[in-house]
Design a protein around this motif. Sequence first.
Motif, PDB file in Angstrom:
ATOM      1  N   SER A 170      43.792  46.407  32.092  1.00 61.37           N
ATOM      2  CA  SER A 170      42.601  47.256  32.104  1.00 61.37           C
ATOM      3  C   SER A 170      42.679  48.247  33.254  1.00 61.37           C
ATOM      4  O   SER A 170      42.997  47.865  34.389  1.00 61.37           O
ATOM      5  N   ALA A 171      42.396  49.524  32.953  1.00 64.12           N
ATOM      6  CA  ALA A 171      42.296  50.575  33.963  1.00 64.12           C
ATOM      7  C   ALA A 171      43.502  50.604  34.909  1.00 64.12           C
ATOM      8  O   ALA A 171      43.355  50.706  36.130  1.00 64.12           O
ATOM      9  N   LEU A 224      36.024  43.698  32.229  1.00 66.48           N
ATOM     10  CA  LEU A 224      35.155  44.860  32.064  1.00 66.48           C
ATOM     11  C   LEU A 224      34.876  45.417  33.453  1.00 66.48           C
ATOM     12  O   LEU A 224      34.192  44.776  34.257  1.00 66.48           O
ATOM     13  N   GLY A 225      35.420  46.571  33.764  1.00 60.67           N
ATOM     14  CA  GLY A 225      35.237  47.142  35.094  1.00 60.67           C
ATOM     15  C   GLY A 225      35.825  46.244  36.172  1.00 60.67           C
ATOM     16  O   GLY A 225      36.993  45.867  36.114  1.00 60.67           O
ATOM     17  N   ASN A 226      34.990  45.869  37.160  1.00 58.39           N
ATOM     18  CA  ASN A 226      35.477  44.968  38.207  1.00 58.39           C
ATOM     19  C   ASN A 226      35.056  43.521  37.968  1.00 58.39           C
ATOM     20  O   ASN A 226      35.132  42.683  38.862  1.00 58.39           O
ATOM     21  N   ASN A 240      33.546  38.723  40.200  1.00 62.60           N
ATOM     22  CA  ASN A 240      33.507  40.107  40.662  1.00 62.60           C
ATOM     23  C   ASN A 240      34.596  40.305  41.717  1.00 62.60           C
ATOM     24  O   ASN A 240      34.541  39.701  42.790  1.00 62.60           O
ATOM     25  N   GLY A 265      32.915  47.777  24.771  1.00 59.59           N
ATOM     26  CA  GLY A 265      32.437  47.406  26.090  1.00 59.59           C
ATOM     27  C   GLY A 265      31.853  46.017  26.180  1.00 59.59           C
ATOM     28  O   GLY A 265      31.092  45.717  27.109  1.00 59.59           O
ATOM     29  N   ALA A 280      28.945  43.040  30.771  1.00 61.58           N
ATOM     30  CA  ALA A 280      29.058  43.161  32.232  1.00 61.58           C
ATOM     31  C   ALA A 280      27.687  43.117  32.885  1.00 61.58           C
ATOM     32  O   ALA A 280      26.713  43.662  32.373  1.00 61.58           O
TER      33      ALA A 280
END
Length: 453
Positions: A170-171, A224-226, A240, A265, A280
């Motif tokens: 991811s990312a 998902l994200g951080n 996290n 998402g 998230a």
Amino acid sequence: MKQFYFSLTLCIAVLFASCSHDDSIYTPTPPTIAIENLSIETSIAQEDTIYLKAKIESPLETTFTWSVNNVASVSDKVATDSIYKFVQKEVGDYTVTLTAQNADGETKTTVNLNVYGKFKYGTFVLNEGSAFQENSSLIFISPKGIVTDSAYWKVNHTELGNTSQDLFISAGKIYFIAQNGKSSLGNYPNDGKLIIANAETLKKEAVYDDELSVLSWPTHIAVLGNEVFIRDNKGIYSFNTSTKELKFIEGSNGAQKNRMAVAEGKVFVPANKSVLVLEAGKSEISHKIELNAAVSGVIKTSDNNIYISTTGTPNKISKINAKNYSVIKENEVSEGKLGAGWGATPGISAKGDTIYYGNATTKIYRHIFNTGKSEYLIDAKDIVEDAGMAYNNLAVHPISGEVYQTTIKAYGMDFLKNNISVFNFSKSESKLRVNYKNHTHFPAGIFFTYDFE
């Protein structure tokens, strides 16, 4: 006096006439040059090669040099051969300059090239390793079919955790989760339970072990994200990576030891006869998709929805809208079964509407979702040496449509006789395209980088 002026005029006229017809004036001719890219491509992976050819026209004796990034030092004049092999170990943008000189002058021309991480595109096979005897390892197969064993160790000179079960990209980062962390092997230390590395280069960026001490045999992850969603024997936790806060997701009890899917998402988690939906920032499940039979796999579709396979009577594949959870279509499978077995991988894998499955055996079946047709294809045992049993389920390359299958001869020391087999079923006759022998150590799964784009 008149004669004098006449003679002077005549001389001047002759002089001008002589100058106007003088062909002895020299015109300088510097070299005319160009760079021909024999490889066509201008962007390559680390340590791959682009072949460049110098094209030089000059009536005079000419010398030339190649240089990289216009650095004026001897070390950067990397070749004086007409064919230049451009190879770089470091990621980045490069300018290759060809400079040619003759007695009349100097000419330069350039070409811009890009080098991306060696592991940006390709196929990973994650090895569990022998539990409590060796740490996990990572195999990488490049698009050209070149196999790199122990890829993570070769980059970092440290080990993955013990009994790694899953990875996620991811990312620009790749995440690894292991059941056992730093203290599990004593004399054979590893980096920890959760490892984050650069997805292109595999260079380690962060490791977490003590922060995850509360987890009981973690097996699967989604990101998902951080926020990293981690499945263990209790359910799903959210970790996290910025705050290092670990919290349990209420309602996630019963999450299966199988991969989670990410679409729209959201995280979709197999859990007995249901699929849990996580988002998230939320400390409880957002939704629960109820089904009539046990779930054996949840995967993202090419149009960003999800396929769910179930093992009731009959076996079914359902396509679910990832936004509102409605059933788009539901098919019965008439050939074979959709079981996931004892392993950690989904019972199905797909390219578009073409779904492959094997019930955790060496047999391979295909289901065309749009038409509802199911068919038996082959048994790997019949054409692959030492394919005694499947170790985790098959996987389908999302671009080529080829089917990858990991098999071992048997347990005991016979696991050392193993295969990563690649099948191409695009023609009427089944075909084993390539077989990579004796690379795996209890493979936890096959992962294509393209699935995470």
